[in-house]
Design an enzyme around this catalytic site. Structure first.
Site, short mmCIF file in Angstrom:
data_model
loop_
_atom_site.label_atom_id
_atom_site.label_comp_id
_atom_site.label_asym_id
_atom_site.label_seq_id
_atom_site.Cartn_x
_atom_site.Cartn_y
_atom_site.Cartn_z
N SER A 42 -15.32 63.95 15.30
CA SER A 42 -15.90 62.61 15.30
C SER A 42 -14.91 61.58 15.84
O SER A 42 -14.48 61.67 16.99
CB SER A 42 -16.38 62.26 13.89
OG SER A 42 -17.27 61.19 13.90
N ASP A 159 -22.57 65.54 14.79
CA ASP A 159 -21.25 65.25 14.24
C ASP A 159 -20.58 66.49 13.64
O ASP A 159 -21.14 67.15 12.77
CB ASP A 159 -21.42 64.18 13.15
CG ASP A 159 -20.10 63.54 12.74
OD1 ASP A 159 -19.06 64.22 12.82
OD2 ASP A 159 -20.12 62.38 12.33
#
Length: 343
Positions: A42, A159
């Protein structure tokens, strides 16, 4: 065999809190701590990608501190056709990443780098180390429900923090003898941080405005924002009208209630927080910046995030330097380590 250890750096997710990684890298650079490989999830994937290409954290710090984060909000391209896939389409974010990092391949990076993503269908970890860096980073920052998933070959990715918020095992599997983990996973606490005055903020922006690269980046953002300017204006107006009506019916206290983005991001961070405790166990050095009071999307507090990363790194530097000195005096024995799927 006696040798200097290969040092791997693992960068966690954390959205705006992930900017603390810049302070971590800054402190490591100042003490000439070499980084031989990086893994990122991320926000950590974004910071890691820039550093793996440039080996220059100062330039990244200048860009981040000089950024007008309100202007950056214009890059939100609403997904009106299929919002159930994610509120934000993400094409403008991708274009922004290209402006920041460049449309490069993993093989062109100065430092070996791996990005952690999640296969939405199987909910398994998928590690990307080849192909487009931008596509990998765009996938790794795709918070489920907020960003649309990214298509990668025959898979759809989101993610990486969903399955591996701090990829210590990934950088270990890349060949690191010693792993430094920068942990910016934290649940937002009550906002107590000191707010900078408008004058101080403007002074910093004026200081960095002369940076040519930053100026080009800002121009690029403005150009991207023009395409959906009317659409965003309409959405803002509708949202404000709806919000006013709801507050009028339910009272002013409702204005302080968490919105859908707060609920989703805090839920994700709560899950990541639990996973991170296990993920950190194999790390040799853990850096824990004090950034839990910084909100998920409070990118305007970049200076504070960076400062906390810098301070936290200085706390562990004596221990890190000692480990490096000792490792040069004893044989390096690296145990086999299991890891996730690679592509």
């Amino acid at each position: 065999m006696f040798k200097t250890p290969k040092i791997g750096l693992s960068l966690s997710g954390g959205a705006a809190r992930g900017l603390a990684h810049i302070g971590v890298l800054k402190a490591l650079e100042e003490k000439s701590i070499p980084i031989h490989m990086i893994s990122g999830t991320s926000a950590g994937a974004l910071v890691g990608a820039y550093y793996a290409k440039e080996r220059n954290v100062t330039a990244l710090e200048e860009i981040v501190l000089g950024m007008d984060w309100k202007q950056l909000a214009r890059l939100v391209d609403m997904n009106l056709k299929s919002p159930w896939k994610g509120f934000i389409q993400g094409q403008k974010v991708k274009d922004f990443l290209i402006s920041l990092i460049g449309d490069i391949k993993f093989k062109d990076l100065e430092i070996p780098f791996a990005v952690v993503t999640t296969d939405i269908e199987t909910m398994e970890e998928l590690i990307i180390k080849e192909g487009s860096v931008i596509e990998a980073v765009r996938a790794s920052i795709s918070m489920p429900g907020i960003f649309t998933p990214v298509r990668w070959h025959n898979k759809f990715l989101i993610d990486g923090g969903v399955v591996n918020p701090i990829p210590v095992d990934v950088v270990r599997s890349m060949g690191a003898d010693m792993v430094i983990a920068s942990n910016t996973i934290g649940l937002a606490q009550q906002r107590k941080g000191k707010q900078h005055s408008r004058r101080e903020t403007e002074a910093k922006l004026n200081f960095y405005i002369g940076n040519t690269r930053l100026s080009v980046l800002k121009k690029r953002i403005n150009n991207l924002a023009l395409y959906d300017k009317d659409k965003i204006k309409i959405l803002d107006d509708l949202f404000n009208i709806a919000k006013s009506k709801i507050y009028a019916l339910r009272g002013e206290a409702e204005a302080k209630a968490p919105n859908i983005f707060d609920v989703m991001t805090q839920s994700i961070h709560a899950m990541e927080y639990k996973l991170s405790k296990l993920a950190l166990e194999p790390a040799d050095i853990i850096i824990n910046p004090d950034i839990s009071h910084i909100g998920t999307f409070e990118f305007h507090r970049a200076e504070e995030s960076i400062s906390q990363g810098y301070k936290a790194t200085h706390i562990v530097l004596p221990k890190l330097q000692k480990k490096i000195r000792c490792s040069r005096l004893i044989p390096m024995i690296r145990l086999p380590y299991s890891h996730g799927k690679h592509r």
